[in-house]
Design an enzyme around this catalytic site. Structure first.
Site, mmCIF file in Angstrom:
data_model
loop_
_atom_site.group_PDB
_atom_site.id
_atom_site.type_symbol
_atom_site.label_atom_id
_atom_site.label_comp_id
_atom_site.label_asym_id
_atom_site.label_seq_id
_atom_site.Cartn_x
_atom_site.Cartn_y
_atom_site.Cartn_z
ATOM 1 N N GLY A 1 0.816 -1.212 0.000
ATOM 2 C CA GLY A 1 0.000 0.000 0.000
ATOM 3 C C GLY A 1 0.848 1.260 0.000
ATOM 4 N N GLY B 1 1.411 -5.350 1.446
ATOM 5 C CA GLY B 1 0.062 -5.623 0.970
ATOM 6 C C GLY B 1 0.029 -6.518 -0.247
ATOM 7 N N GLU C 1 7.993 -4.400 7.534
ATOM 8 C CA GLU C 1 7.159 -3.431 8.239
ATOM 9 C C GLU C 1 7.753 -2.933 9.554
ATOM 10 O OE1 GLU C 1 4.516 -5.575 5.432
ATOM 11 O OE2 GLU C 1 6.116 -6.130 6.792
ATOM 12 N N ASP D 1 1.550 -7.630 8.879
ATOM 13 C CA ASP D 1 0.099 -7.709 8.888
ATOM 14 C C ASP D 1 -0.439 -8.359 7.608
ATOM 15 O OD1 ASP D 1 0.783 -5.656 7.192
ATOM 16 O OD2 ASP D 1 -0.652 -4.203 7.972
#
Length: 383
Positions: A42, A91, A146, A154
């Site tokens: 993202g 993502g 991340e 995530d």
């Protein structure tokens, strides 16, 4: 504007996928990147800007839509093929790794997560610009970096990383390590390895599919290629990884790695040590607990728990680390984030517990995923 554009793209993908699922003429869906990468994840900086200028819920609303897309792919009623001929991370991993078939290739790479020692994270901004990758000589690379920006692994990571052999998932989630296509097949993240030059031929063959997944598997078998990569990746050191990353806490994992480094001067061990020392301490502890708990949860439970953690991160329930990480790495680019707490030993269990608790906000409801019956567990825990 970028935030809303990305959100609209996700909504459009959901709409199209639902239409394809209901269309009897559609037998198979192929996901691929429109360029030299599958997906770099993202637009972190755009989401950050909207949250700072508006309300923290902007980021969580975007994230919920992204998770809805991932869950749709994971529970899709027809075979989904993800062709990952380029970089995939964040993502992009959450989307592609839910596909029925996950195809990777061999391309060469010029890719650097960090320069170590006195230049921690100095190279991260060389390949991230405005939350997207600056692509050099590309390869099939998987990475979950991340923790370098105060976030955590995530988009379903607690599900698919926890199901890798031994404690390899903890290694990937805590160190931001990159792995190539051959390693992805070997550890189970990908299903097939093929040569990049054959991708178009594969797509043409899949255009003729009119029946079941068995027929699709037979087509893949015609293009599957054995990688010529020599096994120098960290996965070939799984015994050492299990020894170190099976420890109970991040502090113990780091201590175990440092003990190994005293007798073995292997680069992947030194890289792992330096990454853990540079990454956000709170993010590391959240990631470890999330992956560990994910071993006993279904995908839906993992996605809901991860969404709760994301809400706490962007809401700054415990710390400002995510905003500080984005500022230091992507915005000001001084590559010197001031984590708070600044050391692993200062991050208490009570602080970590808060990230896994219900968000105390009237207008913020827990993630509600639609009831679907097609989930196939393509990744089972391999401890």
């Amino acid at each position: 504007m970028a935030y809303f554009t990305k959100r609209n793209q996700i909504c459009q993908m959901i709409k199209e996928l639902k239409a394809f699922e209901a269309d009897a003429k559609v037998k198979i869906v192929i996901l691929k990147g429109n360029g030299k990468a599958f997906c770099a994840g993202g637009d972190v900086l755009a989401s950050y800007t909207c949250q700072v200028a508006g309300h923290w819920s902007y980021g969580t609303n975007f994230y919920k839509k992204q998770v809805m897309l991932d869950y749709l792919v994971a529970t899709y009623g027809k075979p989904v093929v993800a062709i990952i001929d380029g970089i995939v991370m964040g993502g992009g991993a959450g989307l592609s790794l839910q596909a029925t078939f996950r195809i990777v290739t061999e391309n060469t790479v010029y890719f650097c997560l960090t320069y170590w020692k006195h230049r921690e994270l100095i190279c991260l901004s060389d390949w991230i610009s405005n939350g997207a990758l600056l692509l050099h000589e590309l390869a099939k690379v998987f990475a979950m970096p991340e923790t370098a920006i105060g976030h955590f692994a995530d988009v379903g990571s607690s599900y698919f990383l926890s199901r890798l052999p031994g404690f390899y998932g903890e290694y990937l989630g805590l160190t931001g390590a990159k792995i190539r296509g051959a390693e992805m097949v070997e550890c189970g993240l990908a299903t097939h390895f093929m040569l990049s030059k054959d991708v178009r031929l594969l797509e043409t063959a899949l255009d003729e599919v009119t029946s079941d997944t068995k027929t699709i598997s037979e087509i893949f078998s015609k293009f599957t290629h054995k990688s010529n990569d020599k096994q120098h990746g960290a996965y070939s050191r799984l015994e050492i990884i299990n020894k170190c990353f099976s420890r109970t806490t991040v502090e113990e994992i780091l201590s175990s790695l440092e003990s190994e480094a005293e007798s073995k001067s292997e680069k992947w061990i030194l890289d792992a040590i330096n990454w853990i020392k540079s990454a956000c301490p709170t993010s590391l502890k959240i990631s470890l607990r999330s992956i560990r708990e994910g071993r006993t949860k279904e995908l839906e439970q993992c996605l809901i728990q991860e969404c709760t953690i994301v809400c706490h991160i962007v809401r700054r329930t415990v710390s400002n680390d995510f905003y500080e990480g984005v500022r230091a790495i992507l915005l000001d680019k001084d590559k010197n984030p001031k984590w708070e707490p600044s050391k692993l030993e200062l991050v208490t269990d009570e602080m970590v517990d808060k990230y896994f608790s219900r968000v105390d906000e009237d207008e913020m409801e827990p993630l509600q995923l639609p009831a679907r019956s097609n989930l196939v567990d393509t990744m089972r825990p391999k401890l």
